[in-house]
Design a protein around this motif. Structure first.
Motif, PDB file in Angstrom:
ATOM      1  N   ASP A 271       8.288  -7.854   4.613  1.00 46.01           N
ATOM      2  CA  ASP A 271       8.827  -8.453   5.962  1.00 46.01           C
ATOM      3  C   ASP A 271       8.616 -10.041   6.118  1.00 46.01           C
ATOM      4  OD1 ASP A 271      10.879  -8.252   8.161  1.00 46.01           O
ATOM      5  OD2 ASP A 271       9.268  -8.450   9.306  1.00 46.01           O
ATOM      6  N   PRO A 272      10.107 -10.863   5.325  1.00 48.23           N
ATOM      7  CA  PRO A 272       9.270 -12.274   5.443  1.00 48.23           C
ATOM      8  C   PRO A 272       9.400 -12.804   7.220  1.00 48.23           C
ATOM      9  CG  PRO A 272      11.203 -11.676   5.349  1.00 48.23           C
ATOM     10  CD  PRO A 272      11.134 -10.262   4.483  1.00 48.23           C
ATOM     11  N   LYS A 273       9.446 -12.378   7.833  1.00 44.10           N
ATOM     12  CA  LYS A 273       9.159 -12.524   9.962  1.00 44.10           C
ATOM     13  C   LYS A 273       7.757 -12.256   8.958  1.00 44.10           C
ATOM     14  CE  LYS A 273      14.104 -12.239  11.247  1.00 44.10           C
ATOM     15  NZ  LYS A 273      15.344 -12.025  11.956  1.00 44.10           N
ATOM     16  N   THR A 274       7.279 -10.939   8.961  1.00 43.67           N
ATOM     17  CA  THR A 274       5.939 -10.627   9.653  1.00 43.67           C
ATOM     18  C   THR A 274       5.042 -11.143   8.721  1.00 43.67           C
ATOM     19  OG1 THR A 274       6.925  -8.256  10.111  1.00 43.67           O
ATOM     20  CG2 THR A 274       4.601  -8.513   9.924  1.00 43.67           C
ATOM     21  N   ALA A 275       5.821 -11.763   7.613  1.00 44.52           N
ATOM     22  CA  ALA A 275       4.328 -12.219   6.764  1.00 44.52           C
ATOM     23  C   ALA A 275       4.293 -13.690   7.213  1.00 44.52           C
ATOM     24  CB  ALA A 275       5.270 -11.727   5.187  1.00 44.52           C
ATOM     25  N   GLY A 276       5.349 -14.793   7.217  1.00 43.97           N
ATOM     26  CA  GLY A 276       5.508 -16.124   7.113  1.00 43.97           C
ATOM     27  C   GLY A 276       5.724 -16.494   6.052  1.00 43.97           C
ATOM     28  N   PHE A 277       6.304 -15.514   5.348  1.00 41.07           N
ATOM     29  CA  PHE A 277       7.480 -16.799   3.886  1.00 41.07           C
ATOM     30  C   PHE A 277       8.558 -15.714   3.273  1.00 41.07           C
ATOM     31  CE2 PHE A 277       3.347 -14.194   2.788  1.00 41.07           C
ATOM     32  CZ  PHE A 277       3.759 -13.437   1.248  1.00 41.07           C
ATOM     33  N   ASP A 278       8.829 -16.959   2.466  1.00 40.54           N
ATOM     34  CA  ASP A 278      10.438 -16.324   2.335  1.00 40.54           C
ATOM     35  C   ASP A 278      10.298 -15.091   1.210  1.00 40.54           C
ATOM     36  OD1 ASP A 278      11.591 -17.453   4.027  1.00 40.54           O
ATOM     37  OD2 ASP A 278      11.819 -19.427   2.235  1.00 40.54           O
ATOM     38  N   TYR A 279       9.410 -14.968   0.498  1.00 39.48           N
ATOM     39  CA  TYR A 279       9.198 -14.086  -0.530  1.00 39.48           C
ATOM     40  C   TYR A 279       7.682 -14.098  -1.381  1.00 39.48           C
ATOM     41  CZ  TYR A 279      11.491 -10.983  -4.686  1.00 39.48           C
ATOM     42  OH  TYR A 279      11.078  -9.427  -5.255  1.00 39.48           O
ATOM     43  N   PRO A 280       7.239 -12.248  -2.175  1.00 41.84           N
ATOM     44  CA  PRO A 280       6.014 -12.484  -2.267  1.00 41.84           C
ATOM     45  C   PRO A 280       6.548 -12.498  -4.062  1.00 41.84           C
ATOM     46  CG  PRO A 280       7.487 -10.128  -2.057  1.00 41.84           C
ATOM     47  CD  PRO A 280       7.317 -11.301  -1.272  1.00 41.84           C
ATOM     48  N   VAL A 281       6.173 -13.981  -4.729  1.00 40.89           N
ATOM     49  CA  VAL A 281       6.404 -14.172  -6.341  1.00 40.89           C
ATOM     50  C   VAL A 281       5.008 -13.659  -6.587  1.00 40.89           C
ATOM     51  CG1 VAL A 281       6.388 -16.485  -7.516  1.00 40.89           C
ATOM     52  CG2 VAL A 281       7.489 -16.092  -5.215  1.00 40.89           C
ATOM     53  N   GLN A 282       3.908 -13.162  -6.138  1.00 41.61           N
ATOM     54  CA  GLN A 282       3.071 -12.614  -7.228  1.00 41.61           C
ATOM     55  C   GLN A 282       2.617 -10.933  -5.966  1.00 41.61           C
ATOM     56  OE1 GLN A 282      -0.257 -15.526  -8.637  1.00 41.61           O
ATOM     57  NE2 GLN A 282       0.364 -16.488  -6.625  1.00 41.61           N
ATOM     58  N   VAL A 283       3.032 -10.261  -7.202  1.00 39.10           N
ATOM     59  CA  VAL A 283       2.394  -9.161  -6.087  1.00 39.10           C
ATOM     60  C   VAL A 283       1.548  -8.193  -7.006  1.00 39.10           C
ATOM     61  CG1 VAL A 283       3.651  -7.027  -5.793  1.00 39.10           C
ATOM     62  CG2 VAL A 283       4.912  -9.082  -4.858  1.00 39.10           C
TER      63      VAL A 283
ATOM     64  N   LEU B  53       0.862  -0.864  -0.599  1.00 37.57           N
ATOM     65  CA  LEU B  53       0.304  -0.457  -0.205  1.00 37.57           C
ATOM     66  C   LEU B  53       0.681   0.937   0.242  1.00 37.57           C
ATOM     67  CD1 LEU B  53      -2.917  -0.645   2.808  1.00 37.57           C
ATOM     68  CD2 LEU B  53      -3.166  -1.482   0.101  1.00 37.57           C
ATOM     69  N   PRO B  54       0.101   2.609  -0.530  1.00 35.41           N
ATOM     70  CA  PRO B  54       0.954   3.609  -0.812  1.00 35.41           C
ATOM     71  C   PRO B  54       1.826   3.933   1.186  1.00 35.41           C
ATOM     72  CG  PRO B  54      -0.965   3.951  -1.822  1.00 35.41           C
ATOM     73  CD  PRO B  54      -0.707   2.378  -1.302  1.00 35.41           C
ATOM     74  N   ASP B  55       1.314   4.245   1.522  1.00 35.38           N
ATOM     75  CA  ASP B  55       1.015   4.516   3.933  1.00 35.38           C
ATOM     76  C   ASP B  55       2.455   2.747   3.598  1.00 35.38           C
ATOM     77  OD1 ASP B  55      -0.446   2.284   4.334  1.00 35.38           O
ATOM     78  OD2 ASP B  55      -2.113   3.579   4.781  1.00 35.38           O
ATOM     79  N   GLY B  56       3.063   1.765   3.368  1.00 41.48           N
ATOM     80  CA  GLY B  56       4.070   1.448   3.675  1.00 41.48           C
ATOM     81  C   GLY B  56       3.076   0.210   3.929  1.00 41.48           C
ATOM     82  N   ARG B  57       1.874  -0.208   4.760  1.00 40.88           N
ATOM     83  CA  ARG B  57       1.379  -0.848   5.156  1.00 40.88           C
ATOM     84  C   ARG B  57       0.990  -2.223   3.813  1.00 40.88           C
ATOM     85  NH1 ARG B  57      -4.290   0.173   7.149  1.00 40.88           N
ATOM     86  NH2 ARG B  57      -4.335   1.784   5.577  1.00 40.88           N
ATOM     87  N   SER B  58       0.488  -3.233   4.110  1.00 43.07           N
ATOM     88  CA  SER B  58       0.563  -3.741   2.922  1.00 43.07           C
ATOM     89  C   SER B  58      -1.025  -4.995   3.725  1.00 43.07           C
ATOM     90  CB  SER B  58       2.110  -5.168   2.629  1.00 43.07           C
ATOM     91  OG  SER B  58       1.807  -5.032   4.051  1.00 43.07           O
ATOM     92  N   VAL B  59      -0.994  -5.536   2.667  1.00 38.65           N
ATOM     93  CA  VAL B  59      -1.681  -6.077   2.369  1.00 38.65           C
ATOM     94  C   VAL B  59      -1.559  -8.124   1.640  1.00 38.65           C
ATOM     95  CG1 VAL B  59      -4.857  -7.446   1.801  1.00 38.65           C
ATOM     96  CG2 VAL B  59      -4.088  -5.007   2.088  1.00 38.65           C
ATOM     97  N   THR B  60      -2.060  -9.372   2.868  1.00 40.44           N
ATOM     98  CA  THR B  60      -1.766 -10.507   1.776  1.00 40.44           C
ATOM     99  C   THR B  60      -2.959 -11.239   2.186  1.00 40.44           C
ATOM    100  OG1 THR B  60       0.048 -10.336   3.401  1.00 40.44           O
ATOM    101  CG2 THR B  60      -0.406 -12.093   2.607  1.00 40.44           C
ATOM    102  N   PHE B  61      -3.033 -11.776   0.569  1.00 43.23           N
ATOM    103  CA  PHE B  61      -4.398 -12.534   0.726  1.00 43.23           C
ATOM    104  C   PHE B  61      -3.766 -13.974   0.753  1.00 43.23           C
ATOM    105  CE2 PHE B  61      -3.973  -8.722  -2.209  1.00 43.23           C
ATOM    106  CZ  PHE B  61      -5.774  -8.501  -2.583  1.00 43.23           C
ATOM    107  N   TRP B  62      -4.375 -14.307   1.999  1.00 45.21           N
ATOM    108  CA  TRP B  62      -4.465 -15.382   2.831  1.00 45.21           C
ATOM    109  C   TRP B  62      -5.329 -16.543   1.902  1.00 45.21           C
ATOM    110  CZ3 TRP B  62       0.291 -16.170   5.075  1.00 45.21           C
ATOM    111  CH2 TRP B  62       0.784 -14.562   5.630  1.00 45.21           C
ATOM    112  N   PRO B  63      -5.104 -17.540   1.681  1.00 46.93           N
ATOM    113  CA  PRO B  63      -5.786 -17.950   0.904  1.00 46.93           C
ATOM    114  C   PRO B  63      -6.904 -18.874   2.343  1.00 46.93           C
ATOM    115  CG  PRO B  63      -3.821 -19.463   1.055  1.00 46.93           C
ATOM    116  CD  PRO B  63      -3.584 -18.095   1.519  1.00 46.93           C
ATOM    117  N   ASP B  64      -6.066 -19.162   3.346  1.00 43.12           N
ATOM    118  CA  ASP B  64      -7.373 -19.749   4.317  1.00 43.12           C
ATOM    119  C   ASP B  64      -8.712 -17.973   4.545  1.00 43.12           C
ATOM    120  OD1 ASP B  64      -7.859 -21.219   7.071  1.00 43.12           O
ATOM    121  OD2 ASP B  64      -7.860 -19.126   7.602  1.00 43.12           O
ATOM    122  N   GLN B  65      -9.657 -18.349   4.759  1.00 41.75           N
ATOM    123  CA  GLN B  65     -10.498 -17.501   4.561  1.00 41.75           C
ATOM    124  C   GLN B  65     -11.057 -17.148   5.690  1.00 41.75           C
ATOM    125  OE1 GLN B  65     -14.727 -18.688   3.764  1.00 41.75           O
ATOM    126  NE2 GLN B  65     -14.039 -20.055   1.876  1.00 41.75           N
TER     127      GLN B  65
END
Length: 529
Positions: free
Chosen positions: A347-359, A92-104
């Motif tokens: 941040d991989p630690k915050t995200a819980g996975f190594d790298y965002p392959v799809q952005v 997001l432009p303000d530095g935050r982000s969103v992860t699209f988790w498959p788990d509902q």
């Protein structure tokens, strides 16, 4: 020179042609596929654009290929390997982000971080869409009847369809809303936050269509991700090892095992008609190949206006084909890079996975609307919406050791630029793509080693996609099911006996699903009995 003895000859070697041919070969038919290019696959292709790289120049991820097709044709046996990807990531432009988790439930919580009110209704929205999905999952396998006909056979087909879907009941109005409303208005029934609406409506304009979240009829794009069941033995979605050509290669291998013949560098010059009946094709070389059935995997406009000719068509049918909307506003930028993008919001630690392959880049409704507006008036989006993929993170076969491949699919651009030609336009597009990418991943320009910039005219020139449209035409209420590609001819048949369509120009439309090829094969096999 003339050859005969084929049950069917297929014009074009895209994935739907291969699916159609493979099913027919398994039914014991002698089928020949003719591909204009040096390689098969159409838009599902892997090309060595630069030495050591396998570039999926058009389609880019396996998300819709139907489990039935995978299992029927034993595609895993013939080399198809799908690599699951980590969750999609949106900075997001303000530095935050969103992860699209498959788990509902995780996705609900992710949305709640942005808007607690929207998080509280997300599962209700999912439940609503999942209630519609089974009907769509059934409908894609139907042969659309001719609703304007009064012939007993067509009336019976229409009646049978109505009986099969009688259970839709009150959900009919929900389907009507999906088919007619904009994605923005439809999502407004549940959500209030602008970022949440942009997240969920992104593919209303970013999935290959010619529109934006506020364009009428784009709500249908919200339902398309539900068309595939990812929980079957066929496996889930992901990147194809070796690129998207791996799908086409596996289908071809499956078909060849049952006698399917495939020729490349075999451009069809015209479809041969005798007494209103297709009898074969003539190649650009002058070679003639005769067959009991001719199947066009080419788009409808190329098939009827070029390979047959307008003057040979019924007047109303010719008008329908000419007016079929095929102008695209999407682009593709493929990059060979020495280093992956470093997204400041990830941040991989915050995200819980190594790298965002799809952005995904495009986090507000205004952003998505303005990108489309620029193309509507003959320009190139100043700030394009983009899906940035790094398949080499998962698949070492698509890039040389120590290098990476980026695949950027985005919008929007005009097919016909108002103030420049595309020789200049490609450079402008590249600069705007890189400016946008560097907003979230600074320093990427200096890591680019090779680049390929594909605008709608390039898709048309290279892949014979009409107007550069990756779906062969808009997938909107007036161009789906009964009306794709023309009223009265949505059943994979045409005004000419023994001439059929098996491409994205027919139901259920574009995307690497395999369904048009499957459905066409079913119809043709029935007619050839």
């Amino acid at each position: 020179m003339s050859h005969s003895g084929y049950d069917a000859v297929i014009v074009g070697g895209g994935h739907n042609a291969l699916v159609c041919g493979a099913y027919m070969a398994r039914a014991g038919k002698r089928v020949l596929v003719l591909e204009r290019r040096t390689m098969i696959g159409g838009a599902a292709v892997s090309e060595e654009v630069w030495p050591g790289y396998k570039v999926s120049i058009a389609s880019f991820v396996m998300a819709l290929l139907q489990p039935k097709v995978i299992l029927d044709l034993e595609l895993k046996k013939y080399g198809l390997e799908v690599l699951p990807a980590p969750p999609l990531f949106m900075p997001l432009p303000d530095g935050r982000s969103v992860t699209f988790w498959p788990d509902q439930e995780k996705m609900r919580d992710e949305i709640a971080r942005i808007s607690p009110a929207d998080g509280s209704v997300y599962l209700d929205y999912r439940k609503h869409m999942e209630g519609l999905a089974p009907y769509l999952q059934r409908l894609i396998w139907e042969t659309p009847p001719n609703v304007g006909s009064r012939r007993p056979k067509d009336l019976l087909a229409l009646l049978k369809l109505a009986v099969r879907y009688w259970d839709i009941g009150p959900k009919f109005y929900d389907f009507y809303d999906v088919l007619t409303q904009s994605a923005y208005d439809f999502l407004g029934r549940w959500f209030e936050n602008d970022t949440v609406k942009a997240m969920l409506s992104y593919y209303a304009g970013g999935g290959g269509g010619n529109g934006s979240p506020k364009t009428p009829t784009t709500a249908y794009a919200l339902l398309r991700p539900y068309v595939r069941d990812h929980g079957t033995a066929a496996g889930g979605a992901g990147f194809v090892r070796g690129g998207m050509g791996g799908i086409s290669d596996a289908i071809a291998a499956s078909g060849r095992a049952y006698g399917l013949e495939i020729r490349t560098d075999a451009e069809v010059h015209r479809i041969i008609l005798e007494n209103e009946q297709a009898t074969g094709v003539e190649l650009a070389s002058g070679e003639r190949i005769m067959a009991s059935a001719v199947i066009a995997n080419a788009d409808a406009k190329t098939t009827f206006l070029k390979l047959i000719g307008k003057d040979a068509l019924p007047i109303d049918f010719a008008a329908a084909i000419q007016s079929f909307r095929t102008t695209s506003s999407v682009f593709k930028v493929n990059l060979a890079v020495s280093e992956l993008p470093r997204y400041t919001a990830f941040d991989p630690k915050t995200a819980g996975f190594d790298y965002p392959v799809q952005v995904r880049i495009g986090s507000s409704i205004d952003y998505l609307e303005r990108a489309f507006d620029d193309s509507k008036y003959g320009g190139i989006a100043r700030n394009p919406l983009m899906t940035v993929m790094a398949p080499s993170v998962l698949d070492s076969t698509v890039a040389p050791p120590g290098m990476h491949l980026l695949s950027i699919f985005g919008g929007h651009v005009a097919y016909d630029l108002k103030d420049m030609d595309w020789e200049t336009g490609r450079e402008v597009l590249y600069d705007r793509v890189m400016d946008t990418l560097e907003t979230y991943a600074p320093g990427m320009r200096q890591r680019v080693v090779h680049r390929q910039i594909l605008a709608p005219p390039d898709f048309e020139r290279i892949l014979s996609l009409p107007g550069g449209h990756v779906h062969h035409g808009d997938i909107t209420v007036d161009q789906i099911f009964f009306r794709r590609p023309a009223p009265g001819y949505a059943d994979y048949r045409t005004p000419f006996k023994n001439l059929y369509l098996a491409s994205a120009s027919v139901h259920p439309g574009g995307g690497v699903t395999g369904v048009p090829g499957h459905n066409a094969a079913k119809v043709i096999l029935g007619d050839l009995k």
